[in-house]
Motif scaffolding. Structure first.
Motif, mmCIF file in Angstrom:
data_model
loop_
_atom_site.group_PDB
_atom_site.id
_atom_site.type_symbol
_atom_site.label_atom_id
_atom_site.label_comp_id
_atom_site.label_asym_id
_atom_site.label_seq_id
_atom_site.Cartn_x
_atom_site.Cartn_y
_atom_site.Cartn_z
ATOM 1 N N TRP A 283 2.853 1.342 -2.706
ATOM 2 C CA TRP A 283 2.055 2.418 -3.301
ATOM 3 C C TRP A 283 2.477 2.692 -4.736
ATOM 4 C CZ3 TRP A 283 -1.338 6.204 -0.915
ATOM 5 C CH2 TRP A 283 -1.686 5.871 0.407
ATOM 6 N N ASN A 284 1.489 3.154 -5.553
ATOM 7 C CA ASN A 284 1.874 3.673 -6.863
ATOM 8 C C ASN A 284 1.919 5.199 -6.790
ATOM 9 O OD1 ASN A 284 -0.702 4.921 -7.855
ATOM 10 N ND2 ASN A 284 -1.461 2.819 -7.672
ATOM 11 N N ALA A 287 -1.506 7.231 -6.722
ATOM 12 C CA ALA A 287 -2.236 7.128 -5.456
ATOM 13 C C ALA A 287 -1.571 7.956 -4.367
ATOM 14 C CB ALA A 287 -2.332 5.664 -5.026
ATOM 15 N N GLN A 290 -2.424 11.565 -4.921
ATOM 16 C CA GLN A 290 -3.807 11.837 -4.519
ATOM 17 C C GLN A 290 -3.936 11.903 -2.998
ATOM 18 O OE1 GLN A 290 -5.690 8.560 -6.540
ATOM 19 N NE2 GLN A 290 -6.259 9.808 -8.326
ATOM 20 N N SER A 291 -3.173 11.065 -2.310
ATOM 21 C CA SER A 291 -3.237 11.077 -0.844
ATOM 22 C C SER A 291 -2.682 12.378 -0.275
ATOM 23 C CB SER A 291 -2.478 9.875 -0.266
ATOM 24 O OG SER A 291 -1.076 10.065 -0.361
ATOM 25 N N GLU A 319 -9.824 7.598 3.085
ATOM 26 C CA GLU A 319 -9.303 7.832 1.739
ATOM 27 C C GLU A 319 -7.882 7.292 1.592
ATOM 28 O OE1 GLU A 319 -9.717 9.606 -2.223
ATOM 29 O OE2 GLU A 319 -10.985 8.674 -0.684
ATOM 30 N N ARG A 322 -8.049 3.578 1.294
ATOM 31 C CA ARG A 322 -8.520 3.184 -0.042
ATOM 32 C C ARG A 322 -7.406 3.301 -1.083
ATOM 33 N NH1 ARG A 322 -10.172 5.412 -4.656
ATOM 34 N NH2 ARG A 322 -9.858 7.548 -3.913
ATOM 35 N N LEU A 323 -6.686 4.416 -1.042
ATOM 36 C CA LEU A 323 -5.608 4.644 -2.004
ATOM 37 C C LEU A 323 -4.444 3.673 -1.785
ATOM 38 C CD1 LEU A 323 -5.667 8.546 -1.922
ATOM 39 C CD2 LEU A 323 -6.259 7.107 -3.888
ATOM 40 N N GLN A 326 -4.748 0.482 -3.808
ATOM 41 C CA GLN A 326 -4.672 0.538 -5.274
ATOM 42 C C GLN A 326 -3.295 0.054 -5.745
ATOM 43 O OE1 GLN A 326 -5.707 4.340 -6.899
ATOM 44 N NE2 GLN A 326 -7.740 4.385 -6.000
#
Length: 327
Positions: A283-284, A287, A290-291, A319, A322-323, A326
């Motif tokens: 993960w970044n 992201a 946002q999660s 969601e 999707r994240l 990224q």
């Protein structure tokens, strides 16, 4: 001079002229009491029980005095947190000259009542067993690990993760699960073995959804989620399971050091730290942030803030998937 703390874990509980079990976690109370009583019974004592709330003056001294029936005594006093003034006065006096041939076991369920007695027990160096509720998953995982170790059984990291996912929210269920795995299985306990017994639980299903979602596997995550919903699972714990995993990942992000050091600092088990570290590498930071916002929105929606809880949890899982993809 400061009073020496004499609080000990349930696993170290043993008889003493006076010993108190402090706290209101039923599992820990029972296990500590069983250890003390079993050890005390080796001397074939006369056993006496009474309730401190309905205590009448003089009962403790009479019960603890030597008798013709037995040279040793085991006296169990319940509800010390509700004790009468008469009991408090007698117990405080008894601590000055306890009978060394008696074991007086006091059960104190918490609260301020009897605080003078607790302080004097500590001041006199008598043991007090910690039976307070285990509030976080890390402490419950340590409890389970200790039970397996005491039984000379080994559970691997994946097995412990599966067990905590299925039963880790409730200590009584976790303890019963440990007992069953110890009694019914042999060899190293793996996630496959745990899943055979507890894989169908709502908690386990929620964490499987979470594993797939943070891994970006939308097909598996949504398939597991829809199956869970179709078989009656509530959206609230499903959202909570995914959110918990995201929070664990956020906790370890950016930290260095051994899993043992971080576990202590972050109130997590070492295996939880290792797992969260592996997952967060994909993960970044943006992201993940946002999660977490999505988790808060979904939590509000499934708890009455939205029109359709099922839609909210499906949107949230989609969601997160999707994240997770990224880079």
């Amino acid at each position: 001079m400061a009073v020496k703390k004499t609080l000990i874990p349930w696993s170290s509980a043993k008889p003493a002229p006076v010993v108190m079990i402090s706290g209101n976690e039923p599992v820990l109370i029972r296990m500590a009491k069983d250890r003390i009583v079993a050890a005390a019974r080796k001397s074939d004592p006369e056993e006496i029980e009474f309730d401190a709330a309905g205590y009448q003056g003089g009962e403790l001294l009479m019960a603890a005095s030597p008798s013709l029936f037995s040279s040793s005594k085991l006296i169990v006093v319940d509800s010390v947190e509700k004790c009468s003034e008469a009991f408090l006065a007698d117990a405080l006096a008894y601590l000055d000259e306890p009978n060394d041939d008696a074991v007086v076991l006091l059960l104190h369920g918490g609260g301020n009542r009897g605080a003078k007695l607790v302080k004097k027990i500590e001041a006199n160096g008598f043991p007090r067993v910690d039976a307070a509720p285990l509030k976080n998953e890390s402490d419950r995982a340590k409890f389970a690990q200790g039970r397996f170790k005491a039984a000379k059984r080994q559970i691997d990291e994946s097995g412990m993760a599966a067990l905590m996912s299925a039963l880790g929210a409730d200590l009584s269920e976790l303890n019963a699960g440990v007992d069953q795995l110890i009694e019914d299985t042999g060899g190293i306990i793996t996630s496959q073995i745990v899943d055979q017994y507890y894989g169908g639980r709502v908690e386990a299903t929620g964490f499987k959804v979470a594993d797939a979602a943070v891994g970006g596997d939308a097909k598996s995550a949504l398939s597991l989620l829809r199956h869970a919903l179709s078989t009656g699972s509530d959206p609230v714990p499903l959202v909570a399971a995914v959110a918990m995993k995201l929070r664990s990942m956020a906790k370890v992000q950016g930290f260095s050091g051994s899993s043992g050091e971080l576990a202590s600092e972050l109130k997590m088990a070492p295996w939880q730290v290792d797992r969260a570290r592996r997952e967060v590498r994909r993960w970044n930071e943006v992201a993940l942030g946002q999660s977490l916002i999505a988790a808060a929105e979904a939590d509000e929606a499934v708890k009455g803030g939205g029109r359709d809880p099922v839609y909210a949890v499906e949107w949230f899982v989609s969601e997160v998937c999707r994240l997770a993809r990224q880079r």
